[in-house]
Design a protein around this motif. Structure first.
Motif, PDB file in Angstrom:
ATOM      1  N   ARG A  81      41.374  41.062  42.219  1.00  0.00           N
ATOM      2  CA  ARG A  81      40.269  41.053  41.496  1.00  0.00           C
ATOM      3  C   ARG A  81      39.363  41.969  42.301  1.00  0.00           C
ATOM      4  O   ARG A  81      38.593  42.758  41.448  1.00  0.00           O
ATOM      5  CB  ARG A  81      39.594  39.642  41.550  1.00  0.00           C
ATOM      6  CG  ARG A  81      40.216  38.845  40.539  1.00  0.00           C
ATOM      7  CD  ARG A  81      39.510  37.545  40.249  1.00  0.00           C
ATOM      8  NE  ARG A  81      39.198  36.906  41.381  1.00  0.00           N
ATOM      9  CZ  ARG A  81      40.247  35.696  41.764  1.00  0.00           C
ATOM     10  NH1 ARG A  81      41.223  35.339  41.128  1.00  0.00           N
ATOM     11  NH2 ARG A  81      40.161  34.992  42.792  1.00  0.00           N
ATOM     12  N   MET A  82      39.308  42.010  43.505  1.00  0.00           N
ATOM     13  CA  MET A  82      38.484  43.078  44.253  1.00  0.00           C
ATOM     14  C   MET A  82      38.821  44.588  43.862  1.00  0.00           C
ATOM     15  O   MET A  82      37.983  45.581  43.690  1.00  0.00           O
ATOM     16  CB  MET A  82      38.574  42.869  45.684  1.00  0.00           C
ATOM     17  CG  MET A  82      37.836  43.945  46.735  1.00  0.00           C
ATOM     18  SD  MET A  82      38.011  43.618  48.367  1.00  0.00           S
ATOM     19  CE  MET A  82      39.718  44.479  48.579  1.00  0.00           C
ATOM     20  N   ASN A  83      40.220  44.605  43.801  1.00  0.00           N
ATOM     21  CA  ASN A  83      41.158  45.826  43.447  1.00  0.00           C
ATOM     22  C   ASN A  83      40.260  46.579  41.925  1.00  0.00           C
ATOM     23  O   ASN A  83      39.924  47.592  41.840  1.00  0.00           O
ATOM     24  CB  ASN A  83      42.188  46.000  43.478  1.00  0.00           C
ATOM     25  CG  ASN A  83      42.903  47.310  43.414  1.00  0.00           C
ATOM     26  OD1 ASN A  83      42.435  48.475  43.737  1.00  0.00           O
ATOM     27  ND2 ASN A  83      43.845  47.402  42.480  1.00  0.00           N
ATOM     28  N   ALA A  84      40.355  45.619  41.143  1.00  0.00           N
ATOM     29  CA  ALA A  84      39.962  45.857  39.885  1.00  0.00           C
ATOM     30  C   ALA A  84      38.463  46.125  39.654  1.00  0.00           C
ATOM     31  O   ALA A  84      38.158  47.091  39.129  1.00  0.00           O
ATOM     32  CB  ALA A  84      40.283  44.637  38.861  1.00  0.00           C
ATOM     33  N   ARG A  85      37.725  45.385  40.488  1.00  0.00           N
ATOM     34  CA  ARG A  85      36.207  45.885  40.435  1.00  0.00           C
ATOM     35  C   ARG A  85      35.866  47.079  41.135  1.00  0.00           C
ATOM     36  O   ARG A  85      35.020  47.785  40.679  1.00  0.00           O
ATOM     37  CB  ARG A  85      35.342  44.831  41.146  1.00  0.00           C
ATOM     38  CG  ARG A  85      35.523  43.106  40.669  1.00  0.00           C
ATOM     39  CD  ARG A  85      34.857  42.301  41.490  1.00  0.00           C
ATOM     40  NE  ARG A  85      34.888  40.858  40.726  1.00  0.00           N
ATOM     41  CZ  ARG A  85      35.212  39.656  41.089  1.00  0.00           C
ATOM     42  NH1 ARG A  85      36.009  39.785  42.336  1.00  0.00           N
ATOM     43  NH2 ARG A  85      35.137  38.401  40.143  1.00  0.00           N
ATOM     44  N   ASP A 135      46.296  43.195  38.703  1.00  0.00           N
ATOM     45  CA  ASP A 135      46.527  41.701  39.232  1.00  0.00           C
ATOM     46  C   ASP A 135      45.196  40.918  39.542  1.00  0.00           C
ATOM     47  O   ASP A 135      44.345  41.349  40.269  1.00  0.00           O
ATOM     48  CB  ASP A 135      47.495  41.640  40.524  1.00  0.00           C
ATOM     49  CG  ASP A 135      47.616  40.191  41.047  1.00  0.00           C
ATOM     50  OD1 ASP A 135      47.240  39.082  40.397  1.00  0.00           O
ATOM     51  OD2 ASP A 135      48.166  40.013  42.299  1.00  0.00           O
ATOM     52  N   LEU A 136      44.981  40.077  38.528  1.00  0.00           N
ATOM     53  CA  LEU A 136      43.575  39.480  38.594  1.00  0.00           C
ATOM     54  C   LEU A 136      43.796  37.970  38.877  1.00  0.00           C
ATOM     55  O   LEU A 136      42.776  36.967  38.925  1.00  0.00           O
ATOM     56  CB  LEU A 136      42.978  39.520  37.215  1.00  0.00           C
ATOM     57  CG  LEU A 136      42.659  40.892  36.589  1.00  0.00           C
ATOM     58  CD1 LEU A 136      42.204  40.881  35.439  1.00  0.00           C
ATOM     59  CD2 LEU A 136      41.652  41.559  37.641  1.00  0.00           C
ATOM     60  N   GLU A 168      31.779  43.330  31.345  1.00  0.00           N
ATOM     61  CA  GLU A 168      32.860  43.206  30.509  1.00  0.00           C
ATOM     62  C   GLU A 168      34.119  42.859  31.289  1.00  0.00           C
ATOM     63  O   GLU A 168      34.865  42.010  30.806  1.00  0.00           O
ATOM     64  CB  GLU A 168      33.251  44.512  29.905  1.00  0.00           C
ATOM     65  CG  GLU A 168      32.415  44.601  28.506  1.00  0.00           C
ATOM     66  CD  GLU A 168      33.005  46.035  27.745  1.00  0.00           C
ATOM     67  OE1 GLU A 168      32.530  45.969  26.530  1.00  0.00           O
ATOM     68  OE2 GLU A 168      33.516  46.621  28.341  1.00  0.00           O
ATOM     69  N   LEU A 169      34.242  43.312  32.530  1.00  0.00           N
ATOM     70  CA  LEU A 169      35.239  42.956  33.601  1.00  0.00           C
ATOM     71  C   LEU A 169      35.260  41.578  33.869  1.00  0.00           C
ATOM     72  O   LEU A 169      36.318  40.723  34.018  1.00  0.00           O
ATOM     73  CB  LEU A 169      35.250  44.060  34.640  1.00  0.00           C
ATOM     74  CG  LEU A 169      36.318  43.816  35.692  1.00  0.00           C
ATOM     75  CD1 LEU A 169      37.735  43.761  35.181  1.00  0.00           C
ATOM     76  CD2 LEU A 169      35.981  44.667  36.972  1.00  0.00           C
ATOM     77  N   GLU A 170      33.945  41.067  34.191  1.00  0.00           N
ATOM     78  CA  GLU A 170      33.895  39.600  34.761  1.00  0.00           C
ATOM     79  C   GLU A 170      34.392  38.540  33.564  1.00  0.00           C
ATOM     80  O   GLU A 170      35.165  37.869  33.685  1.00  0.00           O
ATOM     81  CB  GLU A 170      32.692  39.287  35.040  1.00  0.00           C
ATOM     82  CG  GLU A 170      32.166  40.228  36.340  1.00  0.00           C
ATOM     83  CD  GLU A 170      33.054  39.652  37.561  1.00  0.00           C
ATOM     84  OE1 GLU A 170      33.664  38.775  37.699  1.00  0.00           O
ATOM     85  OE2 GLU A 170      33.491  40.824  38.466  1.00  0.00           O
ATOM     86  N   GLU A 171      34.074  39.266  32.203  1.00  0.00           N
ATOM     87  CA  GLU A 171      34.240  38.232  31.258  1.00  0.00           C
ATOM     88  C   GLU A 171      36.034  38.102  31.065  1.00  0.00           C
ATOM     89  O   GLU A 171      36.692  37.103  30.825  1.00  0.00           O
ATOM     90  CB  GLU A 171      33.837  38.651  29.802  1.00  0.00           C
ATOM     91  CG  GLU A 171      34.244  38.081  28.619  1.00  0.00           C
ATOM     92  CD  GLU A 171      33.436  38.592  27.446  1.00  0.00           C
ATOM     93  OE1 GLU A 171      33.426  37.788  26.357  1.00  0.00           O
ATOM     94  OE2 GLU A 171      33.140  39.859  27.300  1.00  0.00           O
TER      95      GLU A 171
END
Length: 483
Positions: A120-124, A113-114, A89-92
């Motif tokens: 993006r690394m932090n979000a993942r 921040d994406l 879901e995150l990648e979408e």
């Protein structure tokens, strides 16, 4: 920068109630929007909805549709784990926000921040940590459930039918219904008949709803009825609550309901006693797989007028036999009452279980359970191969099946119990159609033979007033036990 924003709120389980969990998140997100100077254009929520389960989230789906359509360029959430706990879901989500320049802000963790590789690394990483927390929590919950199961304690949840909300105290009225209807099932009554009986008398489910065949079947298959503890589909030992159905009888009910060859009646209530029970004589002689008859309407001309009348006909759709259900049911009823009035007739069907043998089967089941556990431990320790483990489990499973069948034979009761005392005709008149059918199926086999049209031999007007053209000569009755 002012943005049109969507607030998304979610809670996996609303323990607060009345949606207050997501309401508090919404208020916090609105306050954040005010501080940022963003304009809230929509609020979407998924209450009592997990982000980890993989099930569709309607509110989340609508938010993504709006973002794709360009209806908003900002998303407000209470925490990043309210948005995603699934890497997929995150990648979408990353693809959508990158394409449409969407800014994501959260109350507890700040901006997501994406737009940069580091963001993006932090979000993942946050998503992976959230998933780890869920999986770890699930492990703890399962361990706690296993510990409770081993101790015979209730896990909690919705009130089970037959018990009070604590899951342990017996609700006597419902327990009595389970015990009595269990006897009815073992005596030949169908699940559909139990559904009709309970719904007609106002006996409701634990949540106050109507019964269905599936819900009745499920409630009778529960090991807790016999005072047994179940964990992940396996009986792990005795429970701390009392049994409301004796274990041997419960196992007989389970064997009966799980028997794939068991013939059950369809949902709609029957109007005629022999539908699906009496048999077509031609199909019987031909040894057809399906031999029963059903009631259909047939045309009849009388006095220049044509009308339709019910008729027993071959269920295979062949024009083999046709007989009036009114007269045939009455004739079969008379034969049944006459047979039940004979001295010793009911006793001929009585089966008394061997209590010592039943107890021995209970003990053997416990020994089989311990044997399975020992085999699993030996496999884990490398003392047994996988093939040996499978063979051992198959052997114990086969023995359990044999014990189930033995319980079914020992605990089966007959539909004739009401006839042990009292006048057979009065008892018969007081039975509903389902119970009459159960009696008929136990004591006799009714076969309709092809007959001749017109009046039977010796017909008189007086006979015709009562029986029409019905000829008992073309009905064969095979008694299952001679009285």
């Amino acid at each position: 920068m002012q943005r049109d924003a969507i607030i998304y709120v979610r809670i996996s389980r609303d323990r607060i109630g009345a949606g207050l969990g997501v309401e508090r998140q919404r208020i916090d997100c609105e306050n954040l929007a005010a501080r940022l100077g963003w304009n809230v254009v929509a609020v979407y929520d998924d209450n009592d909805m997990s982000a980890y389960s993989g099930k569709p989230r309607p509110g989340y789906k609508r938010m993504l549709e709006d973002l794709r359509a360009g209806s908003a360029t900002g998303v407000l959430a209470w925490h990043t784990d309210r948005l995603h706990r699934s890497p997929t879901e995150l990648e979408e989500y990353i693809q959508i926000v990158e394409r449409h320049g969407v800014d994501t802000q959260t109350v507890r963790t700040g901006q997501l921040d994406l737009s940069t590789p580091a963001g993006r690394m932090n979000a993942r990483n946050l998503g992976n940590f959230a998933r780890y927390e869920v999986e770890h929590m699930s492990e703890r919950q399962q361990a706690k459930k296993l510990q409770k199961a081993a101790a015979g304690e209730w896990f909690g949840g919705r009130r089970p039918f037959g018990f009070e909300p604590d899951g342990v105290t017996v609700r006597t009225t419902e327990a009595a219904e389970l015990d009595a209807r269990g006897d009815d099932l073992l005596s030949g009554l169908s699940v559909h008949a139990v559904v009709r009986d309970w719904n007609a008398r106002g006996v409701t489910t634990a949540t106050g709803g109507k019964w269905t065949p599936n819900s009745v079947r499920r409630v009778f298959l529960r090991p807790r009825n016999a005072g047994l503890m179940e964990h992940r589909g396996e009986i792990v030992g005795p429970a701390k609550w009392p049994a409301i159905i004796e274990e041997t009888k419960w196992r007989a009910i389970v064997a009966l309901l799980n028997d794939p060859s068991r013939r059950t009646t369809p949902g709609p209530q029957r109007r005629w006693m022999g539908s699906g029970l009496y048999e077509c004589g031609i199909c019987v002689e031909a040894e057809e797989e399906k031999t029963t008859v059903v009631v259909a309407t047939a045309g009849l001309s009388k006095g220049g007028q044509r009308k339709t009348v019910p008729s027993y006909r071959c269920a295979a759709g062949r024009n083999h036999v046709a007989r009036s259900p009114i007269h045939l049911d009455r004739y079969v009823s008379m034969l049944a009452v006459e047979w039940l009035s004979r001295p010793g007739a009911v006793e001929a069907f009585e089966r008394k279980g061997d209590d010592s043998a039943a107890r021995a089967r209970v003990l053997e089941r416990e020994a089989l359970r311990i044997r399975d556990e020992e085999a699993a431990e030996m496999f884990a320790a490398g003392q047994m191969t996988k093939a040996q483990l499978i063979a051992a489990n198959e052997k114990t499973a086969q023995r359990r099946s044999e014990l189930d069948q033995a319980d079914a034979a020992a605990a089966r009761v007959t539909a004739l119990a009401p006839f042990r005392k009292g006048d057979p005709q009065a008892v018969w008149d007081g039975l509903d159609l389902d119970r009459r059918r159960a009696v008929i199926s136990q004591i006799m086999r009714v076969i309709i033979l092809p007959g001749k049209l017109g009046r039977p031999e010796g017909w008189t007007p007086e006979y015709g007033k009562e029986w029409g053209y019905f000829d008992p000569k073309y009905i064969r009755v095979e008694w299952r036990v001679r009285a």
